[in-house]
Design a protein around this motif. Structure first.
Motif, short mmCIF file in Angstrom:
data_model
loop_
_atom_site.label_atom_id
_atom_site.label_comp_id
_atom_site.label_asym_id
_atom_site.label_seq_id
_atom_site.Cartn_x
_atom_site.Cartn_y
_atom_site.Cartn_z
N GLY A 1 25.17 17.98 -6.11
CA GLY A 1 24.97 19.09 -5.21
C GLY A 1 25.64 20.32 -5.91
O GLY A 1 25.89 20.26 -7.36
N ILE A 2 25.66 21.55 -5.11
CA ILE A 2 25.97 22.74 -5.64
C ILE A 2 27.60 22.77 -6.36
O ILE A 2 27.75 23.26 -7.25
CB ILE A 2 25.99 23.83 -4.33
N ALA A 3 28.37 22.00 -5.68
CA ALA A 3 29.86 21.92 -6.06
C ALA A 3 30.09 21.41 -7.39
O ALA A 3 30.58 22.12 -8.33
CB ALA A 3 30.48 21.31 -5.14
N TYR A 4 29.16 20.51 -7.81
CA TYR A 4 29.39 19.67 -9.08
C TYR A 4 28.61 20.51 -9.97
O TYR A 4 29.02 20.91 -11.20
CB TYR A 4 28.25 18.33 -8.61
N LEU A 5 27.39 21.03 -9.51
CA LEU A 5 26.78 21.88 -10.59
C LEU A 5 27.36 23.21 -10.89
O LEU A 5 27.36 23.46 -12.01
CB LEU A 5 25.23 22.22 -9.78
N THR A 6 28.03 23.57 -9.78
CA THR A 6 29.04 24.94 -10.06
C THR A 6 30.09 24.50 -11.06
O THR A 6 30.25 25.36 -12.15
CB THR A 6 29.45 25.36 -8.85
N ILE A 7 30.73 23.72 -10.89
CA ILE A 7 31.69 23.06 -11.82
C ILE A 7 31.18 22.99 -13.30
O ILE A 7 31.81 23.24 -14.18
CB ILE A 7 32.54 21.89 -11.21
N VAL A 8 30.07 22.34 -13.34
CA VAL A 8 29.62 22.05 -14.63
C VAL A 8 29.33 23.53 -15.46
O VAL A 8 29.76 23.64 -16.50
CB VAL A 8 28.29 21.18 -14.69
N GLU A 9 28.78 24.33 -14.39
CA GLU A 9 28.43 25.58 -15.18
C GLU A 9 29.69 26.40 -15.61
O GLU A 9 29.84 27.33 -16.51
CB GLU A 9 27.74 26.26 -13.97
N LEU A 10 30.63 26.22 -14.51
CA LEU A 10 32.05 26.76 -14.85
C LEU A 10 32.57 26.54 -16.20
O LEU A 10 33.03 27.20 -17.04
CB LEU A 10 32.77 26.60 -13.58
N LEU A 11 32.64 25.25 -16.25
CA LEU A 11 33.35 24.64 -17.72
C LEU A 11 32.48 25.11 -18.99
O LEU A 11 33.14 25.49 -20.07
CB LEU A 11 33.32 23.10 -17.42
N LYS A 12 31.14 25.18 -18.76
CA LYS A 12 30.16 25.65 -19.75
C LYS A 12 30.59 27.06 -20.13
O LYS A 12 30.84 27.28 -21.38
CB LYS A 12 28.85 25.56 -19.25
N PHE A 13 30.73 27.93 -19.06
CA PHE A 13 31.19 29.21 -19.26
C PHE A 13 32.56 29.26 -20.02
O PHE A 13 32.61 30.03 -21.18
CB PHE A 13 31.17 30.02 -18.14
N ILE A 14 33.65 28.64 -19.75
CA ILE A 14 34.70 28.67 -20.24
C ILE A 14 34.61 28.18 -21.81
O ILE A 14 35.48 28.89 -22.79
CB ILE A 14 35.71 27.62 -19.59
N ASP A 15 33.76 27.21 -22.07
CA ASP A 15 33.59 26.78 -23.24
C ASP A 15 33.13 27.79 -24.15
O ASP A 15 33.42 28.11 -25.67
CB ASP A 15 32.80 25.56 -23.35
N GLN A 16 32.33 28.67 -23.77
CA GLN A 16 31.55 29.71 -24.59
C GLN A 16 32.43 30.93 -24.89
O GLN A 16 32.23 31.49 -25.66
CB GLN A 16 30.08 30.03 -23.88
#
Ligand SMILES: Nc1ncnc2c1ncn2[C@@H]1O[C@H](COP(=O)(O)OP(=O)(O)OP(=O)(O)O)[C@@H](O)[C@H]1O
Length: 744
Positions: free
Chosen positions: A154-169
């Motif tokens: 769901g949204i929560a999961y996908l948001t967290i994935v995106e959040l972590l991706k953003f931090i990595d970049q």
């Protein structure tokens, strides 16, 4: 049709719904408004089996029609097909709703995420608070949208994935993440990450705005896996009970929050992403709940009602928003109307069996669109560590060097040398001229004294001392002439220097860039020359005053000696019977004259008394101010104001008057010493002779005195009144200094 639309558009006057629900503002201004998305879930098995009608028709990406019109089936009356419709059948509402985006039954969680929450991830790193909440009736698909399933995260999961991706970049920022998870169940707040902990209480901070959940633990997240583990663990602890509508119904409102601390460029941004899965609104009858489930439902509805009231107040822009009506609304205070970018995902069932719930949800969602939030970044300055400060200083220094490299300062050394050289010449010239003038004035003062001495004798007498006096006067006059000649020699040089300096000043004014700098140097040099001039004038004035004092001392001592001798001679002559009236008159005249010298005051002297009250024993020079130059007949004169502060003043008492101009021998003149009165000013003009010798003689006071040698000035006593300056030696001194020697 229009009538039907109007009818349908006013089911609840408070909600003030219109037939067509269009977005109040364009997509660009959405950051100020709550973004509202609607998701229509697929028919579930139960709905499929009960042959329910589809009441939500997704028209396009942003609009839907609720309770659409249906094709009228042929209506038979007594076996005859009728043209009019079946009046026993309910009219369709056919309401057109518009939202930021509408997702149909086929949409996936990924699609919903891409279109909604993904867009606010960057805002979190800019320091904005963000929140996503799922709203809808029970079984409408909120939990599916927010949490999803292992197959469909769901949204929560996908948001967290995106959040972590953003931090990595984002390599230039340091991000610290933490997570908290709570639920509001039956108006109790529970920490889902620490289920054994006691019921949590809400606290309002001192400023009265922010609500905090006291005791709620924020778990620091170092890896992405931890975040998912927390989410799963929290979900397992959530209050879930099956209802008729949903076998896995969430009976609580769940708030999952990710707290981020972002450090970049010396700034610290603190933001919060809240993902809220609300418990479903339900109608007791529809859901078939009894007992505890009914109580749950009541509390859920109570808090959702409070939420609805808050949404209405916020949408209407009211000052008072009833957040305090429920725990849910208190917790969501800063996610709805506060400093937050908010997304609402309204979940609806397409089935006619959830007709009322869907209709209410769509009305709620429409009202929510009108909420405007004022958002601001949560940014604060980071207190830097010493290495960071060092780095910053290095960077600033590098920038400074770069800027300085771009600036070229003009070389003013040539200008400076030229200014200094010209003023050095002026200083030397002025010094020579002023010193010569001083010598000339002192010489002329001596001449005037000798001329006075000469006037005391009968010119026909052949006394030896008279010859000496005449010789001395001639020598002094020759010296004075020589000094004048030397001064005159300096005049062309001085004029040349003045012109050069004037020209230089004009040239400086034309230098746009360095004008101010050069003017400063120029003014400084000018000031230095003036200072030296003043020093010389002061020295000169001191010398004059000393000479006058010495002269007065001699005069007083002479009077003391002469007076008893005169009396003796007169007594002797009288005793020998050689006295005659003419001799007696001369004797008395001499006495009066000597008395006058001793300071007897005569009637009618008041004005003079006022004018010449500056009788000083000691004088102190305080300061000097030059009023510059007076050009007249080609000759220049410098006017200098001396401020003389007497330490004590020697005064005659006012009652020391005899009356009718007759001196009273009985009353001896008295003097008193008075403390100083305010400052006394003397304007002293120092003539600077021009080239013309005639002019020099005419305009230079001391030389004028010398010319008067042939006809020495004699005090006018025709009115039987001694000249005031002759009467009082001290006054005479001052008057000489002020009027004759310098002021002429
Ligand atoms: N978009 C969807 N696609 C497929 N299945 C869905 C979708 N939305 C919901 N469902 C299914 O519908 C059922 C009810 O959904 P869900 O539990 O998410 O409802 P809910 O709104 O959270 O209900 P409650 O408020 O009672 O918790 C679930 O079995 C879920 O898998």
């Amino acid at each position: 049709m229009l009538n039907r639309m109007n009818k349908a558009s006013t089911p609840n006057p408070k909600m003030n719904l219109k037939r067509s629900f269009s977005s109040a503002l364009g997509p660009d201004s959405s950051h100020l408004q709550v973004k509202v998305f609607v998701r229509v879930r697929p028919f579930n098995d139960r709905e499929k089996t009960c042959a329910c009608r589809k009441v939500v028709n997704v028209v396009d990406k942003s609009s839907l029609i609720f309770d659409p019109e249906e094709e009228d089936e042929l209506f038979y009356f007594k076996g005859v097909p009728q043209k009019s419709r079946d009046i026993t059948r309910r009219l369709n509402k056919n309401l057109h709703f518009e939202f930021d985006q509408v997702f149909d039954q086929e949409s996936t969680n990924q699609e919903v995420f891409e279109a909604s929450t993904k867009n606010i991830i960057s805002s979190i790193f800019e320091g904005y608070n963000c929140s996503v909440f799922a709203y809808g009736a029970t079984g409408a698909g909120k939990t599916f949208t927010m949490l999803g399933t292992p197959e469909h995260p769901g949204i929560a999961y996908l948001t967290i994935v995106e959040l972590l991706k953003f931090i990595d970049q984002a390599a230039d920022m340091k991000v610290t993440l933490g997570a908290s998870y709570l639920e509001v169940y039956n108006e109790n707040v529970k920490d889902l990450l620490y289920p054994s902990s006691a019921v949590l209480h809400l606290r309002e901070d001192a400023t009265g705005g922010r609500i905090t959940v006291s005791g709620l633990k924020v778990k620091q997240i170092d890896h992405a896996d931890e975040l998912f583990a927390l989410l799963s663990a929290g979900n397992r602890n959530r209050s879930q009970h099956p209802t008729d509508s949903n076998a896995e119904s969430s009976r609580s409102h769940a708030v999952f929050q990710v707290h981020a601390r972002i450090v970049s460029n010396g700034q610290v941004k603190i933001s919060k992403l809240s993902m809220i899965d609300l418990a479903g609104s339900e109608r007791g009858a529809a859901t078939g709940c009894r007992g505890i489930r009914f109580k749950e439902g009541s509390n859920i509805n109570k808090s959702l009602l409070a939420l609805g009231n808050c949404i209405n107040a916020l949408a209407d822009g009211l000052k008072h928003v009833p957040y305090r009506d429920s725990k849910l609304t208190r917790i969501l205070k800063d996610s709805l109307g506060g400093n937050c970018r908010t997304i609402m995902i309204a979940n609806v069932s397409p089935s006619s069996s959830s007709f009322e719930d869907t209709y209410n949800t769509l009305k709620y969602a429409t009202r929510t669109k009108c909420i405007k939030a004022t958002i601001s970044k949560n940014v604060m300055n980071e207190s830097l560590s010493i290495p960071q400060y060092k780095k910053m200083v290095q960077e600033l220094n590098a920038k400074l060097t770069e800027i300085q490299g771009g600036l070229s300062f003009p070389d003013i050394s040539n200008w400076k040398n030229k200014i200094e050289s010209l003023f050095e010449d002026r200083r030397k010239l002025y010094k020579e001229i002023l010193l010569l003038q001083s010598q000339g004035k002192l010489t002329n003062w001596r001449i005037s004294q000798k001329v006075q001495a000469l006037s005391h004798h009968d010119p026909s007498s052949k006394l030896q001392c008279l010859d000496r006096l005449t010789t001395s006067i001639s020598q002094l006059k020759a010296r004075s002439d020589s000094i004048c000649g030397r001064i005159a020699e300096y005049r062309p040089l001085q004029e040349q220097n003045d012109k050069q300096i004037e020209k230089l000043e004009e040239e400086i004014k034309k230098e746009e860039k360095i004008r101010h700098m050069l003017q400063l140097i120029f003014d400084y040099q000018k000031g230095m020359v003036e200072l030296e001039e003043h020093k010389i004038r002061c020295n000169h004035f001191e010398k004059i005053v000393k000479l006058k004092a010495k002269h007065e001392e001699n005069l007083n001592s002479t009077i003391k000696t002469v007076l008893p001798i005169l009396n003796q001679y007169h007594a002797l002559i009288k005793g020998n019977g050689q006295d005659n009236p003419e001799l007696t008159a001369k004797y008395e005249d001499a006495l009066r004259s000597l008395d006058g010298v001793k300071g007897v005051s005569w009637l009618g002297d008041e004005e003079e008394e006022e004018e010449d009250s500056e009788d000083y024993i000691q004088l102190r020079l305080n300061s000097i101010k030059e009023n510059d130059v007076d050009l007249q007949n080609g000759a220049k004169s410098l006017t200098t104001t001396f401020f003389l502060s007497p330490i004590y003043q020697l005064s005659k008492p006012k009652n020391n008057r005899i009356g009718n101009g007759t001196p009273s021998p009985a009353k001896k003149p008295k003097f008193i010493l008075k403390p100083t009165n305010p400052r006394v000013n003397f304007n002293i003009k120092t003539p600077v002779p021009s080239n013309n010798k005639e002019n020099i003689i005419r305009r230079t006071p001391l030389i004028s005195t010398a010319v008067k040698l042939k006809t020495p000035a004699v005090p006018n006593r025709s009115n039987n009144r001694p000249h005031p300056y002759r009467r009082t030696p001290l006054k005479q001194n001052i008057s000489n200094v002020a009027n004759k020697t310098i002021v002429n």
